[in-house]
Design an enzyme around this catalytic site. Structure first.
Site, PDB file in Angstrom:
ATOM      1  N   ARG A 102       0.826  -1.206   0.000  1.00  0.00           N
ATOM      2  CA  ARG A 102       0.000   0.000   0.000  1.00  0.00           C
ATOM      3  C   ARG A 102       0.869   1.268   0.000  1.00  0.00           C
ATOM      4  O   ARG A 102       0.491   2.278  -0.594  1.00  0.00           O
ATOM      5  CB  ARG A 102      -0.992   0.005   1.165  1.00  0.00           C
ATOM      6  CG  ARG A 102      -2.027   1.117   1.068  1.00  0.00           C
ATOM      7  CD  ARG A 102      -3.177   0.954   2.049  1.00  0.00           C
ATOM      8  NE  ARG A 102      -4.217   0.060   1.583  1.00  0.00           N
ATOM      9  CZ  ARG A 102      -5.314   0.445   0.888  1.00  0.00           C
ATOM     10  NH1 ARG A 102      -5.506   1.718   0.605  1.00  0.00           N
ATOM     11  NH2 ARG A 102      -6.202  -0.434   0.504  1.00  0.00           N
ATOM     12  N   GLU A 115      -9.754   6.108   6.807  1.00  0.00           N
ATOM     13  CA  GLU A 115      -8.328   6.379   6.680  1.00  0.00           C
ATOM     14  C   GLU A 115      -7.957   7.648   5.910  1.00  0.00           C
ATOM     15  O   GLU A 115      -7.021   8.341   6.297  1.00  0.00           O
ATOM     16  CB  GLU A 115      -7.644   5.178   5.994  1.00  0.00           C
ATOM     17  CG  GLU A 115      -7.617   3.926   6.850  1.00  0.00           C
ATOM     18  CD  GLU A 115      -7.269   2.697   6.028  1.00  0.00           C
ATOM     19  OE1 GLU A 115      -8.068   2.322   5.149  1.00  0.00           O
ATOM     20  OE2 GLU A 115      -6.207   2.114   6.261  1.00  0.00           O
TER      21      GLU A 115
END
Lengths: 488, 820
Positions: free
Chosen positions: B348, B760
């Site tokens: 990620r 997030e």
């Protein structure tokens, strides 16, 4: 036995070990689990409770405290209010209602502590309404950590709670509560399971107890001592509580200054400092948290002798003295002679600090106190500089430069002081003084900062001092030399 | 706020719209008067537990009542970072007051490796010691304190070895917990060699402690069979169920995990809540007694992993306009001792090395370095933030090199038509949204006027320097492990008309349960008060994914809606038949549930059957009032071999402007003002979403400023409590904090009511503060260079950076004035 009121109801708890905290008493003994443990070190505020004690007018005054590091025995003769005790049936207290309406809770774990801090603010506002400045809110809420919201909705709740119907808790209806609480306050030793917790009322009794029980530890605010049990798992089973010793609670004013009893809390010192030592008062706002300042004492901070305690450098710069008491009577010495080595003091066996003398500042005396830390609120100094001086015909006199975080003890910078003393505050003199700090201090690296940073920062604080004196002397419109939130 | 034109239920278009809405892709009702009263999606509703939070009635794990003989567990943790355990003498521990049981690895009946995805996490150390804080043994006693004191009596001998604590050195030695992965698009070498300018730099990006206010905790009850019921503060109940069953060597159906609420999670309870449940389960089975574990704060901080610290290097080529042509980026994630989730976390970081900018032709390499610290784990953003720091640093670097404002350079590099495909091959959709959002914020924050004011201020003030920065966020939504993008729900309607919904997501404060209840209330046309969620339980919804990757509402909201739609269809069929005969026929076509009733037809022909009556009638007619729902995210795929695909269903966007004042003599600074505009598509609950945006921003700011993890040379974490590890406090809230949700841009994909995930993405808005600090420092050298500023940018780092710049200026002045 601990005899107190909990949310308006009398509680008598027998056989409570001396080192039990309020939080432990609530959660494990009384089954009151609304109050949370976040850290067990007095740093997060999840365990905040309000402790009510009778004020001068007989009415109860509620002060926030960290339940995790406040001895349960200190509840004796108090009214403890917890998050369970605020709502009136289904009707929420304004602090609670505002938190709901403003979306002030997310995970909710810090919320009981925040509600209790807001409750103490609400009580104060009812008694003496004052504008809710940002600084005022920071003082009240700086000791309550929230990891979810980012605090904006909590600020909104604090600002709006006075607009909600003033719903009183049920216990507030009881007109006799304050007098009932006051009646419980009686001097008695409390034998606990496997130990002793005793709270003498006067100096003579304290001296006698200390002589009888040389191993007993003294406790006042317990804000540092209690970590020995919660963090290091030590048994604290023989304690003498000095919080109620009358002589240690006095602030005695003389023409030369003030004798501050060793058990006087920071919160009680605030008005005196605001008037006579504004730089010290400003430091107090950044000194731990409200919960700690309500319990912690000046005597405790000095006796603790930590190199990173916040008050010792200031007291050194102010040329404070300490009065020690013990079996051989009283003696007095300059504070600079009190700190010997890391956590070593001049206290003899069975001696204790009776009071600390703060000389009355004359009008020419200047005091600057600058604390450097990672976080502005509720943090421990990496470096703290406290500087006192006066300008006499353009030269500096009575220069005292004291630092925390730079040595094993709070310590004055003798070499740098000698260079400034009797000199004009010009560039070259200050450059020499800054260089001399390297002789005065060889700081260490630790979790709060590297040795290099400490050395540079301490030196730069002297440069800041020079710039300030310079701006004052030339009466120029003051250029920004510090950030507004750090200025005083 | 967008509102829907009034539906005429009789019209075919209305029906189509309604159907579309049901599918999640039609025009959306953010707010109509009826729906607003019902607390439906798009309306602001308080957190379902808010009143319980403020009265202390919300129960967390350690608040649960247990039998008087319940046991308390304390853990024996390794004091050494690396070595071999040569002797573990627990005799004194066993005979300590109150001790009932003491266990080590030999007492584990089943699996001893509890690695969540890949092996490598022994439940107790066997022989090899891998970090300070690793679990060696567990003690169960009559009280928490008795257990903790007994632990100190253990005699532990460890043959200590040098600890590997530097991830860069580990990477050089190729000590990895998982293989290196490389993504590549175009000819990056040619791009570099052909570029007008090249920058080359590196950065250290610090880790972060979760500091959930409620520490790790669980309570395990033995059942009458061979199993256990586990109450745990946990983001991934199904994984805990699996691991507990494997450790006990019993079938999964013998383990039930229940999870009502967490006192904060942030990723720290995704994989790392399981070990304590496994340990408690073993003891509960051995003793037959309820067993509870809660980690004291310092032990929690030492024993559990954190956000990965990263070392990033970049070499980027750009043209005279500052537009990136391509380059080479390497990230090294400090994974700690075991894989945990590090494969996906470093992935990620790589997926976000571009943030909102086209990299051009680029190679991105990700290493997973093994070190002797706790196994670093999920934390809000999951590597994404650490990846984005590269390109945000580079934007500032490029701006200084070219003498341009950093915002100008950022805007020139945004993904745009023709430059709209990421280095892993996914096209970036909603480019209009990205550009509009930044343009709006640029204007609403008055960026350019404030830029002038900042420059003027800095010219006047040698000590206090102001800084200003705007940074964007583009964050990919979906688990990159494809199979996790699924969710289930279980819907029950009781005969009084009250509704219970269970789903696989967990509530950690983010308001997931509130949102899912809103979805159900909307679908069934009920008041929010009629819908309740009890707790997340593995015996209600099985095989669930963690509540992570911001996916909670996206996945579980859709699963809940799926259950509602099926049940609705059944009730409509039933109503058409049942009520049709004696009431002159009900039009099945236009049937809907609204305002507490089933409504059929319109105008004169409109018929209303109250919800309670409908439910009663259905029950008496033996129609099932229970339904399960399921959802799996469409479109997504990623091929590790080619390093290409569409790993994300969509992107969420946002941007922040931060203004700071820096005291360059002391390193102290203040965040004076923050403006945020954030994209949540069509918000499910604006108040909750704003709460996520604000909280995420402050947490991200803390990560980059005051939150400093420090280990000593022996590998022991020394910032192990709130006294030494400083998360933002009340006074760190910026005095001016303008937060808005972007309006008018529903999700282009058919997410739940066209909303977007919000957990997030806002975390990375905190980068604006870091960039503003760099901007302020840069003024010391007349904006000619961007200083290196590793994170967290503590006052110490800021001061040392300022000192370095001043020294360099002095040196260059001296050189300039030196006689030839």
């Amino acid at each position: 036995m601990i005899d107190f009121y909990l949310n308006g109801k009398r509680q008598r708890c027998n056989d409570v070990p001396a080192d039990t905290s309020i939080l432990e008493l609530l959660r494990t003994r009384l089954g009151q689990t609304g109050t949370k443990e976040g850290c067990a070190s007095g740093d997060c505020g999840a365990c905040t409770v309000a402790i009510g004690e009778p004020g001068d007018d007989g009415a109860l005054r509620y002060a926030a405290a960290n339940g995790c590091i406040t001895p349960a025995h200190q509840l004796d003769g108090c009214h403890l209010v917890t998050v369970e005790g605020l709502a009136r049936g289904d009707a929420l207290h304004p602090a609670q209602a505002a938190m709901v309406e403003c979306h002030g809770s997310q995970c909710g774990f810090c919320t009981p502590g925040i509600v209790m801090s807001l409750f103490t603010l609400h009580e104060e506002q009812r008694r003496t309404p004052t504008p809710l400045s940002q600084q005022r809110l920071e003082e009240v809420l700086g000791g309550n950590l929230c990891r979810c919201t980012g605090y904006r909705p909590i600020r909104d709740a604090a600002l709006s709670m006075n607009d909600y119907p003033d719903t009183h808790p049920l216990w507030a209806d009881d007109p006799d509560l304050a007098s009932n609480v006051a009646q419980l306050r009686s001097a008695k030793a409390s034998a606990t399971r496997g130990g002793h917790y005793v709270a003498p009322r006067d100096l003579a009794a304290l001296r006698k107890l200390k002589a009888e029980r040389p191993e007993a530890r003294l406790v006042a605010g317990a804000t540092d001592l209690w970590l020995e049990t919660t963090q290091q798992l030590k048994a604290l089973d023989d304690l003498i509580d000095v919080r109620q010793v009358a002589e240690l609670n006095a602030i005695e004013e003389t023409p030369q200054g003030w004798w501050i009893g060793a058990a006087v809390t920071y919160s009680r010192l605030e008005p005196l400092f605001e008037t006579h030592f504004p730089a010290f008062a400003h430091l107090l706002h950044r000194f731990a948290s409200k919960q700690i300042r309500n319990r912690g004492t000046l005597g405790g901070n000095v006796a603790n002798a930590s190199p990173i305690g916040d008050s010792p450098p200031v007291l050194l710069a102010l040329d404070a003295r300490v009065s020690l008491d013990g079996p051989d009577g009283e003696r007095e010495l300059p504070l600079s002679d009190f700190f010997l080595d890391y956590k070593q003091t001049a206290l003899g066996a069975n001696e204790f600090i009776r009071a600390i003398f703060m000389p009355r500042p004359d009008e020419a005396q200047n005091l600057k106190v600058w604390k450097l830390s990672k976080r502005r609120e509720d943090d421990i100094s990496a470096v703290l500089g406290a500087f006192a001086w006066r300008l006499d015909d353009g030269v500096m006199r009575d220069v005292r430069l004291a630092f925390g975080g730079m040595a094993a003890i709070p310590k004055r910078a003798a070499a740098a002081e000698a260079i400034l003393e009797g000199q004009a505050p010009d560039d070259t003199t200050f450059a020499d003084a800054r260089a001399a700090l390297a002789q005065d201090f060889q700081p260490m690296s630790d979790v709060r900062g590297s040795a290099e940073y400490r050395q540079v920062a301490a030196s730069n604080l002297l440069e800041r001092l020079r710039l300030m004196i310079d701006a004052d002397r030339h009466a120029t419109p003051q250029q920004e030399v510090t950030l507004h939130a750090y200025a005083h | 706020m967008r509102t829907l034109t009034e539906l005429s239920p009789a019209s075919a278009k209305a029906r189509a719209d309604q159907q579309g809405r049901n599918k999640g892709d039609g025009p959306l009702a953010r707010e109509t008067s009826d729906i607003a009263r019902q607390g439906a999606p798009g309306t602001t509703r308080a957190h379902e537990s808010a009143v319980k939070h403020v009265t202390g009635r919300a129960a967390y794990i350690d608040d649960l009542q247990a039998p008087a003989d319940a046991l308390h567990v304390a853990l024996g943790l390794s004091p050494v970072a690396h070595g071999r355990l040569t002797r573990l003498d627990l005799e004194k521990v066993k005979s300590a007051p109150g001790v009932v049981d003491v266990i080590t690895i030999v007492d584990v009946p089943g699996h001893t490796d509890i690695g969540p995805v890949f092996p490598g996490d022994p439940i107790f150390a066997d022989d090899e010691i891998s970090y300070v804080g690793q679990c060696l043994f567990a003690v169960a006693a009559e009280s928490h304190q008795a257990a903790r004191r007994a632990v100190t009596l253990a005699s532990v001998e460890i043959d200590e070895r040098p600890a590997s604590l530097d991830p860069v050195a580990a990477a050089e030695r190729e000590e990895f917990v998982r293989p290196t992965h490389v993504q590549q698009s175009g000819d990056w070498q040619a791009a570099l060699s052909g570029a007008a300018h090249v920058i080359e730099s590196e950065q250290f990006v610090g880790g972060q402690e979760h500091f959930y206010l409620e520490g790790q905790a669980c309570l395990v009850q033995p059942t009458e069979d061979e199993g256990v019921i586990v109450h745990t503060s946990n983001q991934h109940p199904s994984e805990t169920q699996k691991l507990v069953a494997e450790v006990l060597d019993i079938p999964f159906h013998a383990v039930t995990v229940e999870m009502r609420r967490m006192g904060g999670g942030f990723g720290g309870k995704e994989t790392q809540a399981s070990p304590w449940a496994c340990i408690a389960a073993i003891i509960a089975r051995r003793t037959g007694r309820t067993t509870r574990v809660r980690l004291p704060r310092a032990e929690d901080m030492r024993a559990t992993g954190k956000r990965h610290p990263f070392h990033n290097r970049y070499q980027l080529g750009f043209d005279a306009q500052g537009v990136l042509q391509g380059g080479d980026i390497t990230v090294i994630g400090d994974c700690g001792y075991s894989p945990d989730l590090s494969e996906a976390i470093v992935d990620r970081a790589m997926f976000h090395a571009d943030n909102a900018y086209s990299l051009g032709s680029a190679r991105v390499t990700g290493h997973r370095a093994k070190t002797h610290t706790a196994s670093n784990t999920a934390f809000r953003g999951f590597g994404g933030p650490q990846g984005m720091m590269i390109i945000e640093a580079a934007m500032d670097d490029i701006a200084r090199r070219l003498g341009q404002d950093p915002l100008t350079i950022r805007k020139r590099n945004l993904y745009r038509a023709g430059r709209d495909v990421t280095h892993y091959g996914q096209p970036v959709e909603q480019l209009g949204l990205l550009h509009d959002l930044i343009a709006q914020l640029e204007q609403s924050s008055d960026y350019w006027a404030r830029r002038e004011a900042v420059v003027a201020h800095n010219a006047r003030n040698p000590i206090i320097k102001k800084g200003l920065a705007l940074t964007p966020v583009k964050f990919g939504i979906s688990f990159t492990a494809k199979h996790l993008n699924q969710a289930g729900a279980l819907l029950h309607v009781y005969t009084d008309g009250s509704v219970m919904i269970n789903h696989g997501g967990t509530e950690m404060g983010q308001g997931l349960h509130t949102k899912v209840c809103q979805v159900v209330a909307r679908e069934l046309g009920l008041d929010l008060e009629q819908v309740r969620i009890s707790a997340t339980r593995t015996d209600k919804v099985p095989n669930t994914s963690p509540t992570a990757a911001s996916s909670g509402a996206d996945l579980n909201g859709q699963a809940a809606r799926d259950a509602c739609l099926t049940l609705k269809a059944r009730l409509f069929d039933f109503a058409a038949e049942h009520f049709g005969a004696d009431r002159g026929g009900l039009d099945r076509e236009g049937m809907r549930l609204e305002a507490g009733a089933l409504i059929a037809g319109s105008g004169e022909a409109e018929r209303r059957i109250p919800w309670g009556e409908l439910v009663q009638a259905a029950y008496l007619s033996r129609i099932s009032l229970s339904e399960k729902g399921f959802y799996s995210t469409p479109l997504i795929h990623y091929d590790r071999e080619t390093a290409k695909g569409r790993p994300f269903y969509y992107y969420a966007f946002g941007a922040a402007v931060a203004e700071v004042s820096v005291d360059t003599l002391s390193g102290e600074y203040l965040v004076d003002r923050v403006d945020i505009l954030h994209d949540v598509g069509d918000s499910l609950n604006p108040a909750i979403d704003i709460g996520q945006v604000e909280g995420g921003f402050i947490q991200g700011m803390g990560w980059l400023t005051s939150e400093e993890l420090k280990w000593n040379d022996a590998g022991r974490l020394v910032s192990d409590g709130p006294a030494t590890y400083k998360i933002p406090a009340f006074g760190d809230l910026p005095p001016v904090f303008n937060v808005e949700l972007m309006q008018g841009h529903p999700n282009s994909q058919a997410s739940i009511y066209r909303s977007k995930a919000v957990g997030e993405p806002p975390f990375m808005l905190g980068m604006a503060v870091w960039s503003a600090l760099r901007d302020a420092l840069s003024s010391l050298v007349d904006y000619r260079e961007a200083p290196r500023l590793d994170t967290p940018a503590t006052p110490e780092r800021v001061l040392m950076a300022a000192e370095a710049l001043r020294q360099r200026t002095l040196a260059s002045q001296e050189a300039h004035h030196a006689p030839a």
